[in-house]
Design an enzyme around this catalytic site. Structure first.
Site, PDB file in Angstrom:
ATOM      1  N   CYS A 196       0.876  -1.159   0.000  1.00 57.75           N
ATOM      2  CA  CYS A 196       0.000   0.000   0.000  1.00 57.75           C
ATOM      3  C   CYS A 196       0.916   1.212   0.000  1.00 57.75           C
ATOM      4  O   CYS A 196       1.760   1.336  -0.878  1.00 57.75           O
ATOM      5  CB  CYS A 196      -0.967  -0.033   1.187  1.00 57.75           C
ATOM      6  SG  CYS A 196      -0.228  -0.449   2.780  1.00 57.75           S
ATOM      7  N   SER A 197       0.814   2.084   0.979  1.00 55.41           N
ATOM      8  CA  SER A 197       1.733   3.208   1.071  1.00 55.41           C
ATOM      9  C   SER A 197       2.901   2.858   1.993  1.00 55.41           C
ATOM     10  O   SER A 197       4.051   2.833   1.576  1.00 55.41           O
ATOM     11  CB  SER A 197       1.014   4.457   1.585  1.00 55.41           C
ATOM     12  OG  SER A 197       1.862   5.582   1.560  1.00 55.41           O
TER      13      SER A 197
END
Length: 354
Positions: free
Chosen positions: A284-285
């Site tokens: 994801c991030s």
């Protein structure tokens, strides 16, 4: 607290369910005694368990920082001065024990660091085992590191397929959450110069975008790439699920179910040998919140009949807690928020009663 042991948590197994739970129960009649413990844990008890996970982790971090040469929770690679610019966030780091290493020509001269971790999830006494690589969203300066990792890990697995699940949009509320680390359809990027500078032992590494398709519900984009180094080519399946907001839960379970199924279909079609199946790279991030939540979903709920059977034979076990505990022994902060943690209990009820 002993950071190597999971804490003992007292549960009231007589907790009642909500009206919504009772409506689910009518769909799946249970006449074999009390419900499994997992289904009776109240929201407050779920919060207590999540707090315990965070407390254990905080102790691990302190222990790792205080004993950097001996502790299994050591973070020396992640906090090294020469590697700090490779981290998207200064507080999300891989444990030394489980970190992925880049294939560099000389470890004394070049850094093998990438913010990524090997993950293995399994249920004790069961044959259910799943492997993943959890990774932060690439930075513009780490694109070549990410693609080098993809190629190298595929080589180590003995296959020619790479599966990537990206469970974050590129930008949220004006903030960049992940670099767009892939070329447009028909374009090709070369990382030869970058890899030479970083001492990565992959010559003429290139990635080419060859196809893009949306799933029927348009929940995610599937992009196919050709990843080449020397005379070898890897087929890359890149799933871009962009409707999951940071620190939140997914808008519904349907996209996760479709994504999980689609990834599994590719794994099964790739090779007949379980040992050589591609290990999905999930990011994801930061590579902890949404990534960890998806891994638990994929691990426990991909095959719901199997989940129900396992739960019926492990009635006293909290499989959600155990899965998240396992995750955090391999990468910190996995399933980052209490809302993501509680979401998994909601999915467990949905999966069991349907």
């Amino acid at each position: 607290m002993n950071v190597f042991k999971k804490p003992n948590i007292r549960l009231n197994n007589k907790s009642t369910t909500t009206n919504g739970d009772n409506s689910h129960k009518s769909k799946r009649s249970r006449d074999d005694g009390d419900l499994p413990t997992l289904l009776t844990i109240t929201p407050q008890q779920q919060r207590d368990k999540f707090d315990e996970l965070n407390e254990v982790e905080a102790n691990r971090i302190v222990e790792g920082l205080n004993n950097p040469t001996e502790s299994i929770w050591s973070l020396t690679a992640a906090i090294s001065r020469r590697n700090k610019d490779r981290n998207r966030y200064s507080n999300v780091m891989p444990w030394n024990e489980t970190r992925v290493k880049l294939p560099v020509k000389n470890e004394a001269t070049y850094s093998d660091y990438i913010n990524a971790s090997y993950i293995k999830l399994q249920i004790k006494g069961e044959t259910l085992i799943n492997r993943y690589i959890a990774c932060q969203g690439p930075l513009e300066t780490t694109r070549n590191h990410f693609w080098s990792m993809c190629f190298n890990e595929s080589e180590k697995q003995g296959n020619d397929v790479v599966i990537i699940a990206m469970v974050t949009p590129l930008i949220e509320q004006g903030m960049t959450k992940c670099d767009k680390y892939w070329p447009e359809l028909g374009d090709s990027w070369s990382f030869n110069r970058n890899n030479l500078e970083d001492g990565i032992a992959l010559e003429d590494l290139t990635v080419k975008n060859v196809n893009e398709t949306y799933d029927p519900n348009e929940d995610y984009l599937l992009t196919e790439f050709e990843l080449k180094s020397g005379i070898k080519t890897k087929k890359v399946y890149h799933f871009y699920y962009y409707r999951w907001a940071d620190a939140k839960v997914p808008p519904s379970t349907a996209p996760l179910a479709n994504l999980s199924r689609h990834i599994d279909e590719i794994k099964q079609a790739t090779t007949e040998s379980l040992e050589n199946q591609p290990v999905p790279i999930i990011h994801c991030s930061a590579g902890v919140g949404r990534s960890g939540t998806f891994m638990v979903y994929d691990h426990l709920f991909r095959h719901r009949d199997k989940f129900r059977a396992i739960l019926d034979t492990n009635r006293a076990k909290d499989l959600v807690y155990k899965a998240v505990f396992q995750l955090r022994t391999q990468r910190m902060m996995m399933v980052q928020t209490v809302y993501q943690y509680q979401f998994l209990y909601d999915v467990a009820k949905e999966a069991y009663y349907e």
